[in-house]
Scaffold this motif. Structure first.
Motif, mmCIF file in Angstrom:
data_model
loop_
_atom_site.group_PDB
_atom_site.id
_atom_site.type_symbol
_atom_site.label_atom_id
_atom_site.label_comp_id
_atom_site.label_asym_id
_atom_site.label_seq_id
_atom_site.Cartn_x
_atom_site.Cartn_y
_atom_site.Cartn_z
ATOM 1 N N ARG A 170 8.663 -3.170 -0.203
ATOM 2 C CA ARG A 170 7.842 -2.764 0.927
ATOM 3 C C ARG A 170 8.055 -1.268 1.110
ATOM 4 O O ARG A 170 8.979 -0.686 0.538
ATOM 5 N N ASN A 225 4.771 -6.043 6.195
ATOM 6 C CA ASN A 225 3.940 -4.981 6.792
ATOM 7 C C ASN A 225 4.078 -4.942 8.306
ATOM 8 O O ASN A 225 3.373 -4.169 8.959
ATOM 9 N N ILE A 262 -6.876 -3.348 6.483
ATOM 10 C CA ILE A 262 -5.980 -3.807 5.422
ATOM 11 C C ILE A 262 -6.679 -3.613 4.085
ATOM 12 O O ILE A 262 -7.864 -3.933 3.946
ATOM 13 N N ALA A 273 -2.529 -0.838 6.193
ATOM 14 C CA ALA A 273 -1.532 -1.679 5.520
ATOM 15 C C ALA A 273 -2.115 -2.156 4.198
ATOM 16 O O ALA A 273 -3.301 -2.483 4.119
ATOM 17 N N TRP A 274 -1.261 -2.216 3.179
ATOM 18 C CA TRP A 274 -1.686 -2.635 1.846
ATOM 19 C C TRP A 274 -1.032 -3.944 1.455
ATOM 20 O O TRP A 274 0.174 -4.110 1.609
ATOM 21 N N ASP A 294 6.473 2.760 3.129
ATOM 22 C CA ASP A 294 5.629 3.534 4.034
ATOM 23 C C ASP A 294 5.052 4.730 3.288
ATOM 24 O O ASP A 294 5.677 5.289 2.383
ATOM 25 N N THR A 320 1.510 1.324 5.555
ATOM 26 C CA THR A 320 2.590 0.563 4.940
ATOM 27 C C THR A 320 2.041 -0.215 3.750
ATOM 28 O O THR A 320 0.836 -0.379 3.603
ATOM 29 N N PHE A 321 2.959 -0.703 2.908
ATOM 30 C CA PHE A 321 2.556 -1.579 1.817
ATOM 31 C C PHE A 321 3.601 -2.659 1.647
ATOM 32 O O PHE A 321 4.761 -2.521 2.073
ATOM 33 N N ALA A 322 3.204 -3.732 1.012
ATOM 34 C CA ALA A 322 4.131 -4.783 0.589
ATOM 35 C C ALA A 322 3.605 -5.370 -0.704
ATOM 36 O O ALA A 322 2.390 -5.484 -0.899
#
Length: 697
Positions: free
Chosen positions: A243, A49, A66, A176-177, A245, A208-210
């Motif tokens: 990951r 992230n 988050i 962010a996730w 966006d 964003t994510f991961a």
């Protein structure tokens, strides 16, 4: 209608393996990598992230949010908090939002986190704040230096859905996730279409994510929700992970509300502009909604003090106006205040808010004003058969037993042993409740560099002109201008035209003060029943007890009455007859003040609409209260109220203030959408329209 049939909470059932790591017996899966759980978190969630880069670039006072699926042991939260503390601006705010269907027992949480000694100082704070009694719903935990944890106990998609106010401008807050949790093969029910839609609905522009997994169900779900995906090397034995966006397709279609949006002020055009600007030019920054910078609060009782503290901690400049000589001069000015809540066996907003507010307050006051609290325990005694039956229902509904930290059923003999004085009725024992010093609490909450308190200052009028609230102060020839105004003036809200229609009812209460006697000093904790009595106050030169209080509807004078001292003594005699007789033989002091109660006994915390516009917008509800009117009504710009705390002000104020701060500064709300609406000041007007009644007297 909201679904009040909440599922019971089931704690995680763990198997502790030979390497000391916990595993879920329900899902036959581990909570973190056997190689190194902390390094896995840093690689998968922090690095992918790009949090180090993004946080190093944050501006002064920025907020970053988050979102996480699967709180588990809290390791991801602690690792993020550690990095935030290293890189973020000193006055920044980190909001961490996590869902968990099967929360760990507190003792399991402590055992799991003991594996990471480098996080011990943060782990200790999490363990100390972790709710003793985890019910389904939204729990707000508050830590030092602007760190907040919103822990939602529920199935993931339903949990995130509770946070939505049905306003994209307010709901899209997650930057962010962390898509964690048990593997899709082990827990396929969580990774569903509803979850991915909820994630999209809460995502800020260019969030964003991961995630550790590359499972097809996850890839398809994220792609359909508007995320661009990238495969990158995984951690340890995992070859790949994902990951990406958030980049949803542009749409000019107006937002369609799921229900009549009476609770929502119109979208803030400045906030919309700022969000677009951030989306186009500052994708690496946290999304910052436009918010007032200067806020006037009228009233320095517990409502005003708690509201001021919540807003000051969000970097707003606060000026508190108090007409009395010191904070807590009005209804908050008794020698001793009782902290307790009336638990309910019935699901619904009243019972839910009481339970959440009590636990939040029990964590809030010791952290901010430990010198002013005496949470040595409290007994809520059941003096009638009806009350005993009600408490038995509470015990059964909440699953309380003699080990529950929230409250424990006790017999009369057990209550006597706890109290140190003979009692003849059973009750509920609240080991972490008790009493506090109201004036000291209010003063302590107002001790913050962003708060200026002006006592002996009466605000005579408030008008919105030229984009600001202009306050006329009796002592000053020139008005004072602020971006926002919060009225915490209890029954005096009726003195302001903008809030005069709010249905606040004054209730006179007189409390009595008696010098401690040899017998009364044996009382070790607070007792509540038809009335209450607190233990002798050790902070006084001559220790005394507070007891009472009377409850006089439609009476607004505050003189001290001998007959009400007698009322208090009669009530006390039903619990402690010998002590009441001793008190009767001495001169009693007293104090009378006016509580402010609402028709449904829940406080008000939120914005105030323009009354005539609300009537015009929603008048069709008079003929059909169930119809959906997909239109917002004008609100009075940046005007808010926090009032109606009744006789439980010190229990309700801290959490209600968090709700108020959410309205004013944006960000994730500390309670569910259902409770946000249940505390909304305009709820009474909407109910009146639905019953075809006048909006106000």
């Amino acid at each position: 209608m909201p679904d009040n049939s909440k599922p019971p909470v089931h704690h995680a059932q763990l198997e502790w393996r030979d390497n000391g790591q916990p595993a879920s017996t329900a899902f036959d899966d581990i909570y973190f990598s056997t190689a190194s759980g902390l390094e896995e978190t840093r690689h998968v969630f922090l690095a992918q992230n790009q949090l180090a880069q993004r946080w190093s670039a944050l501006g002064d006072g920025a907020r970053f949010t988050i979102g996480e699926t699967g709180f588990g042991t809290g390791l991801n939260f602690l690792a993020a908090w550690q990095l935030w503390r290293q890189l973020a601006p000193a006055n920044g705010q980190l909001h961490f939002v996590s869902v968990e269907k099967f929360p760990l027992h507190p003792e399991d949480l402590a055992r799991a986190l003991a594996m990471w000694p480098e996080l011990a100082d943060l782990s200790d704070q999490l363990i100390a704040q972790y709710p003793d009694f985890l019910t389904s719903g939204v729990h707000r935990l508050k830590f030092s230096h602007g760190v907040y944890l919103t822990l939602i106990i529920d199935e993931a998609s339903r949990g995130f859905e509770q946070l939505r106010l049905d306003d994209p401008g307010r709901d899209r807050v997650v930057d962010a996730w962390f898509l964690d949790g048990f593997a899709p093969a082990k827990n396929p029910d969580m990774w569903n279409e509803a979850l991915f839609q909820a994630i999209a609905d809460l995502s800020a522009p260019h969030a964003t994510f991961a995630t550790f997994t590359c499972a097809g169900i996850v890839k398809r779900g994220l792609k359909s929700a508007g995320f661009a995906l990238h495969k990158v090397p995984g951690f340890g034995r995992k070859r790949e992970m994902l990951r990406g966006d958030f980049a949803p397709p542009a749409s000019d279609a107006p937002h369609s509300h799921a229900a009549t949006p009476w609770h929502l002020p119109p979208s803030n055009l400045l906030a919309d502009h700022l969000a677009d600007h951030l989306a186009d030019h500052l994708a690496d920054q946290a999304t910052e909604p436009a918010a007032p910078q200067s806020v006037a609060i009228i009233g320095a009782g517990i409502a005003g003090a708690a509201a001021a503290r919540a807003l000051a901690e969000r970097n707003l400049n606060i000026t508190v106006f108090e007409q009395g000589a010191a904070p807590g001069s009005g209804a908050s000015g008794n020698d001793q205040g009782i902290l307790y809540a009336k638990l309910s066996p019935k699901p619904g907003p009243n019972g839910d808010f009481n339970l959440l507010a009590l636990q939040f307050a029990q964590r809030f006051y010791p952290a901010l004003c430990p010198h002013a609290v005496h949470f040595d325990g409290l007994l809520q005694l059941a003096q009638t058969e009806k009350e005993q039956q009600l408490q038995q229902q509470v015990v059964a509904q909440l699953g309380l037993d003699r080990r529950t930290p929230l409250a424990q059923p006790v017999t009369a003999s057990e209550a006597s042993a706890l109290a140190g004085v003979p009692l003849t009725v059973p009750g509920l024992y609240f080991p972490n409740a008790g009493w506090l010093s109201p004036s000291r609490v209010c003063a302590a909450l107002l001790e913050h560099p962003n708060i200026e308190t002006r006592c002996n200052t009466q605000v005579t009028d408030a008008n919105h002109r030229d984009g600001q609230w202009q306050l006329s102060v009796q002592q000053d020839p020139e008005p004072h201008a602020f971006d926002a105004l919060v009225l915490c003036t209890a029954n005096s809200n009726r003195q302001f035209a903008q809030t005069a229609p709010l249905p606040l009812q004054p209730i006179r209460g007189q409390v009595s003060f008696a010098a401690a006697t040899e017998a009364s000093q044996k009382l070790k904790l607070a007792l509540c029943a038809e009335g209450y009595i607190a233990p002798a106050n050790p902070d006084q030169r001559q220790p005394s007890h507070s007891f009472g209080a009377t409850f006089k509807l439609k009476q607004t004078d505050t003189d001290i009455r001998a007959e009400e001292h007698e009322d208090n003594l009669r009530t006390l005699a039903t619990l402690l007859p010998d002590i009441a007789d001793e008190f009767r033989s001495q001169p009693l002091r007293g104090r009378a003040a006016l509580r402010a109660a609402t028709p449904d006994y829940l406080p008000m915390a939120g914005p105030v609409a323009e009354w005539k516009s609300l009537e015009a917008t929603y008048h069709p509800l008079r003929k059909n209260r169930k119809q959906r009117i997909d239109q917002r009504t004008p609100y009075q710009p940046n005007l808010y109220v926090m009032a109606g705390l009744g006789s439980r002000g010190f229990t309700y104020a801290p959490l209600a203030a968090e709700v108020l701060a959410g309205w004013i500064s944006g960000g994730v709300m500390p309670v569910s959408q259902e409770l946000v609406k249940a505390l909304h000041p305009m709820r009474f007007a909407i109910r009146a329209l639905g019953k075809n009644r006048p909006l106000h007297d």
